[in-house]
Structure formats: C-alpha cells, structure tokens
Write an enzyme that holds these catalytic residues in place. Structure first.
Site, short mmCIF file in Angstrom:
data_model
loop_
_atom_site.label_atom_id
_atom_site.label_comp_id
_atom_site.label_asym_id
_atom_site.label_seq_id
_atom_site.Cartn_x
_atom_site.Cartn_y
_atom_site.Cartn_z
N ASN A 1 1.98 -0.54 14.68
CA ASN A 1 0.62 -1.00 14.95
C ASN A 1 0.08 -1.72 13.73
O ASN A 1 0.15 -1.19 12.60
CB ASN A 1 -0.28 0.20 15.31
CG ASN A 1 0.06 0.76 16.68
OD1 ASN A 1 0.37 0.01 17.60
ND2 ASN A 1 0.03 2.08 16.80
N HIS B 1 4.11 2.41 9.01
CA HIS B 1 5.00 3.38 9.67
C HIS B 1 5.56 2.77 10.94
O HIS B 1 4.90 1.96 11.59
CB HIS B 1 4.28 4.70 9.96
CG HIS B 1 2.95 4.54 10.65
ND1 HIS B 1 1.81 4.17 9.98
CD2 HIS B 1 2.59 4.69 11.94
CE1 HIS B 1 0.80 4.10 10.83
NE2 HIS B 1 1.25 4.41 12.04
N CYS C 1 -3.93 8.81 0.54
CA CYS C 1 -3.24 8.46 1.79
C CYS C 1 -2.54 9.69 2.37
O CYS C 1 -1.79 10.37 1.67
CB CYS C 1 -2.23 7.35 1.49
SG CYS C 1 -1.03 7.08 2.80
P1 AMP Z 1 -1.14 4.59 14.05
O1 AMP Z 1 -2.15 4.72 15.14
O2 AMP Z 1 -0.07 3.57 14.35
O3 AMP Z 1 -1.77 4.37 12.68
O4 AMP Z 1 -0.36 5.96 14.01
C1 AMP Z 1 -0.69 7.04 13.21
C2 AMP Z 1 0.04 8.22 13.78
O5 AMP Z 1 0.07 9.24 12.79
C3 AMP Z 1 -0.59 8.82 15.04
O6 AMP Z 1 0.36 8.79 16.10
C4 AMP Z 1 -0.94 10.24 14.61
O7 AMP Z 1 -0.76 11.19 15.65
C5 AMP Z 1 0.00 10.48 13.45
N1 AMP Z 1 -0.43 11.46 12.46
C6 AMP Z 1 -1.63 11.52 11.84
N2 AMP Z 1 -1.65 12.54 10.95
C7 AMP Z 1 -0.43 13.12 11.00
C8 AMP Z 1 0.18 14.22 10.33
N3 AMP Z 1 -0.47 14.95 9.41
N4 AMP Z 1 1.47 14.56 10.65
C9 AMP Z 1 2.13 13.85 11.58
N5 AMP Z 1 1.62 12.79 12.24
C10 AMP Z 1 0.35 12.43 11.97
ZN ZN Z 2 0.61 6.06 1.57
#
Ligand code: AMP
Ligand code: ZN
Length: 112
Positions: free
Chosen positions: A88, A101, A6
């Site tokens: 989400n 998150h 993850c």
């Molecule tokens: P979700 O679409 O609700 O699953 O949100 C996932 C979020 O994680 C998105 O807004 C991405 O831009 C963010 N994200 C993905 N990888 C990283 C990372 N390595 N560091 C910071 N944010 C990330």
């Molecule tokens: Zn995790």
C-alpha cells in the site's frame, strides 16, 4: 536506519512483540495482527523507509532481496497454492504504517 517512533522498527528491535516466521540480517517476516486472509504475513526490511516512492538503488536492492526470499517463506507458511503480494502506497491505499512492508496473503482462495 531505524526510526524510534516506528512500530515496525520496534518490532525489529523486539520492543514490540511479534509472531516472527522468518528473520535474517536484512529482513523480517511476521504475522499480521489483524489478518485479512487465512495466512497474512508482513515482510519488512531492517531499514526504515516510509514509502515505495522513497525507493532508491540501495532500497531497491533490499526489496529485490525480499522478493527473492518470499516464495520459499510463503510456501513454508501455508501458501503452497499461491498468494498475493500487496504494497500500500500512501493515504488513498489505506497505508497505516509508514515503514515499507509487503503483505503476503494466502492460505485460501482470495476474493479480488
Ligand atoms: P498498511 O495498511 O499497508 O500500512 O498495513 C499495516 C498492517 O500492519 C495492517 O495490516 C495491520 O494489521 C498491521 N499491524 C499493525 N500493527 C501491527 C503489529 N503490532 N503486529 C503485526 N501487525 C501489525
Ligand atoms: Zn520503521
């Protein structure tokens, strides 16, 4: 619990770098890599579970803990005039990372 595949667990362990704005023994808040608002933070628990629908009593305590901490963290990070929290849930909502998150969006007037 940690899931070694993850990306958010890897952020917790430090294997993947992140811009942390808050950390304690239970939670971590860091900047979203692709911000959708002037301020876009992600709050995660240091316990891997995928979905809001995977909630149980102990996970609900963790989410409660995060919700109690978020107002001060948001205020300290440029959201003095308000912010939006988003979780989400699943495919139709566009969830891409399956470690629960809370998005914290603010720093400007947000379009709906
Ligand atoms: P979700 O679409 O609700 O699953 O949100 C996932 C979020 O994680 C998105 O807004 C991405 O831009 C963010 N994200 C993905 N990888 C990283 C990372 N390595 N560091 C910071 N944010 C990330
Ligand atoms: Zn995790």
């Amino acid at each position: 619990m940690i899931d070694k595949n993850c990306i958010f667990c890897k952020i917790i362990s430090g294997e993947i770098p992140s811009q942390k704005v808050y950390e304690d023994e239970k939670m971590l808040v860091f900047k979203d890599i692709e911000p959708k608002a002037k301020v876009h933070l992600l709050a995660i628990a240091k316990d891997h579970f995928k979905l809001l629908s995977d909630m149980d009593e102990s996970r609900a305590e963790l989410v409660k803990y995060m919700l109690l901490k978020i107002p001060a963290i948001a205020k300290e990070n440029g959201c003095e005039k308000g912010y939006r929290l988003v979780i989400n849930q699943g495919e139709d909502a566009g969830q891409t990372v399956f470690h629960l998150h809370i998005h914290i969006l603010g720093g400007e007037i947000l379009p709906w």
